[in-house]
Design a protein around this motif. Structure first.
Motif, PDB file in Angstrom:
ATOM      1  N   ASN A 231       0.804  -1.215   0.000  1.00 36.94           N
ATOM      2  CA  ASN A 231       0.000   0.000   0.000  1.00 36.94           C
ATOM      3  C   ASN A 231       0.839   1.267   0.000  1.00 36.94           C
ATOM      4  OD1 ASN A 231      -2.579  -1.338   0.000  1.00 36.94           O
ATOM      5  ND2 ASN A 231      -2.253  -1.819   2.156  1.00 36.94           N
ATOM      6  N   TRP A 232       1.640   1.485   1.034  1.00 37.52           N
ATOM      7  CA  TRP A 232       2.447   2.710   1.079  1.00 37.52           C
ATOM      8  C   TRP A 232       3.835   2.513   0.457  1.00 37.52           C
ATOM      9  CZ3 TRP A 232       6.804   2.055   4.141  1.00 37.52           C
ATOM     10  CH2 TRP A 232       6.750   1.024   5.091  1.00 37.52           C
ATOM     11  N   GLY A 269      10.176   1.076  -3.552  1.00 36.76           N
ATOM     12  CA  GLY A 269       9.533   2.373  -3.710  1.00 36.76           C
ATOM     13  C   GLY A 269       8.652   2.696  -2.525  1.00 36.76           C
ATOM     14  N   LEU A 270       8.487   3.982  -2.280  1.00 29.81           N
ATOM     15  CA  LEU A 270       7.638   4.480  -1.189  1.00 29.81           C
ATOM     16  C   LEU A 270       6.638   5.470  -1.760  1.00 29.81           C
ATOM     17  CD1 LEU A 270      10.381   5.147   1.529  1.00 29.81           C
ATOM     18  CD2 LEU A 270       8.900   3.137   1.329  1.00 29.81           C
ATOM     19  N   VAL A 279       8.717   7.677  -4.565  1.00 27.53           N
ATOM     20  CA  VAL A 279      10.171   7.767  -4.673  1.00 27.53           C
ATOM     21  C   VAL A 279      10.737   6.372  -4.493  1.00 27.53           C
ATOM     22  CG1 VAL A 279      10.259  10.144  -3.851  1.00 27.53           C
ATOM     23  CG2 VAL A 279      10.455   8.272  -2.208  1.00 27.53           C
ATOM     24  N   GLY A 280      11.864   6.102  -5.134  1.00 28.62           N
ATOM     25  CA  GLY A 280      12.412   4.754  -5.034  1.00 28.62           C
ATOM     26  C   GLY A 280      13.827   4.657  -5.547  1.00 28.62           C
ATOM     27  N   VAL A 312      17.977   5.879  -9.082  1.00 32.07           N
ATOM     28  CA  VAL A 312      16.932   6.415  -8.212  1.00 32.07           C
ATOM     29  C   VAL A 312      15.896   7.123  -9.069  1.00 32.07           C
ATOM     30  CG1 VAL A 312      18.464   6.658  -6.220  1.00 32.07           C
ATOM     31  CG2 VAL A 312      18.195   8.578  -7.801  1.00 32.07           C
ATOM     32  N   PHE A 313      14.681   7.224  -8.555  1.00 33.52           N
ATOM     33  CA  PHE A 313      13.606   7.839  -9.336  1.00 33.52           C
ATOM     34  C   PHE A 313      12.566   8.455  -8.419  1.00 33.52           C
ATOM     35  CE2 PHE A 313      12.505   3.429  -8.554  1.00 33.52           C
ATOM     36  CZ  PHE A 313      11.183   3.496  -8.130  1.00 33.52           C
ATOM     37  N   ALA A 314      11.786   9.367  -8.973  1.00 32.45           N
ATOM     38  CA  ALA A 314      10.658   9.984  -8.269  1.00 32.45           C
ATOM     39  C   ALA A 314       9.589  10.332  -9.290  1.00 32.45           C
ATOM     40  CB  ALA A 314      11.105  11.234  -7.523  1.00 32.45           C
ATOM     41  N   ASN A 315       8.338  10.044  -8.972  1.00 32.54           N
ATOM     42  CA  ASN A 315       7.200  10.352  -9.832  1.00 32.54           C
ATOM     43  C   ASN A 315       6.168  11.113  -9.008  1.00 32.54           C
ATOM     44  OD1 ASN A 315       7.793   7.013 -10.436  1.00 32.54           O
ATOM     45  ND2 ASN A 315       8.283   8.517 -12.011  1.00 32.54           N
TER      46      ASN A 315
END
Length: 367
Positions: A231-232, A269-270, A279-280, A312-315
């Motif tokens: 979920n999170w 990822g979180l 983010v992950g 690393v990545f962020a959406n």
């Protein structure tokens, strides 16, 4: 004509058109849920070259398939399919004067899959399938090359399509509410063995170069993947051990070009801000790379260590109409060679991408 220094390269221009249509029908009968899926596809490729006949001509491919899936209660699933593929290539020979030439072929390819679910969430399956790959314009009609002059390649009107026979078996796992309410676990393990007849490649041991059916090839290995969504956040683990070799002909014993290598990846990822921000990070490890010589098959292969990368990545979904994506590949600027590049079979040149920043803003207008 395009230029790089004093060397001239023939320009190849292509125009590609095609269409595809697929539909499904569902009905229940004799205690079985039936699904019929059927489709047709067609493509047309036209290529022209300003110099040295670089694979110019016309290529057409067409096909269709019919698939039946039957589900009996909750424990048995059977899928059978039959696909038809055909092709036609039209081009010119290297005779003086040039003459028009055409080759064509077709084949029926079957597939059968049986899946058994002995208890909920756990499925065993097995598949037998056949495949077909037609030669392309450059395979058949290429008659020149940028680095070797107009006579560095010769057309091959006798080139045969590749055919493949594939066996697969594996396990699918699907469970919800495993550790906490609302979480999801998905996992798959698959083993496969594929035999390819009449594998197409360029014979680099002789001049002029010619695309030929160099022999038979074999691909076998095991692939595994697990995704746990809590979920999170989420965790994705994936790995593969693959052996892909030419087993007959001039390159017998050598690894196939452009095949996946042994690899392992872990992605975590979180999710934040009510799932609007994710983010992950990803860790990727690629196994040892064996480099062989295509011009001298008897040369001793060079084995290089694999490499490890961290990305690393962020959406961020800003609103319903705007999304921002950001990433950094190869965070630690590791020097490596992309095993699927042209360099991978000729030298241990470290030409893989260094630290790379990526930014994308996607917007939608009009809702």
């Amino acid at each position: 004509m395009a230029h790089l220094g004093d060397r001239q390269f023939p320009l190849l221009r292509c125009r590609d058109d095609g269409l595809q249509r697929e539909d499904s029908s569902r009905f229940d009968a004799w205690g079985i849920a039936h699904t019929l899926t059927y489709g047709l596809d067609y493509y047309y490729l036209e290529a022209s070259s300003e110099a040295a006949h670089f694979g110019a001509g016309e290529q057409q491919g067409y096909g269709g398939f019919l698939q039946w899936q039957g589900d009996y209660e909750n424990w048995l699933q059977v899928i059978t399919a039959l696909r038809y593929d055909g092709y036609q290539l039209d081009g010119e020979t290297r005779s003086v004067p040039p003459e028009q030439a055409s080759i064509s072929g077709d084949r029926w390819s079957p597939r059968v899959t049986v899946g058994v679910t002995p208890f909920e969430g756990f499925q065993l399956y097995g598949t037998y399938s056949e495949g077909y790959r037609a030669p392309g314009l450059q395979d058949v009609f290429r008659g020149g090359g940028a680095h070797g002059g107009a006579d560095s390649y010769r057309p091959n009107l006798l080139l045969q399509p590749e055919t493949a026979k594939n066996w697969e078996a594996g396990i699918n796992v699907k469970y919800d509410d495993v550790l906490t309410a609302g979480d999801r676990l998905r996992a798959k393990v698959n083993v496969f063995h594929t035999d390819v007849e009449d594998y197409i490649d360029v014979d680099l041991t002789v001049l002029p170069r010619t695309a030929i059916n160099i022999g038979d090839a074999r691909l076998r290995g095991v692939e595994a993947e697990m995704v746990y969504d809590y979920n999170w956040g989420f965790l994705n683990l994936a790995g593969a051990l693959i052996d892909a070799k030419v087993v007959s002909g001039v390159y017998s014993g050598q690894a196939l070009n452009n095949t996946p290598l042994d690899r392992f990846s872990a992605t975590i990822g979180l999710r934040m801000l009510e799932d609007q921000l994710t983010v992950g990070a990803q860790y990727l490890s690629v196994g040892k790379i064996t480099r062989t010589s295509r011009t001298n098959p008897n040369a001793v292969p060079v084995v290089n260590d694999g490499f490890d990368l961290v990305n690393v990545f962020a959406n961020w979904t800003i609103n319903d109409n705007l999304k921002l994506d950001f990433g950094v590949d190869n965070v630690f600027n590791t020097a490596y060679t992309d095993p699927q590049s042209a360099w991978s079979t000729t030298a241990a040149t470290e030409q893989g991408k260094g630290r790379t920043f990526k930014l994308a803003l996607t917007g939608r207008i009009g809702g």
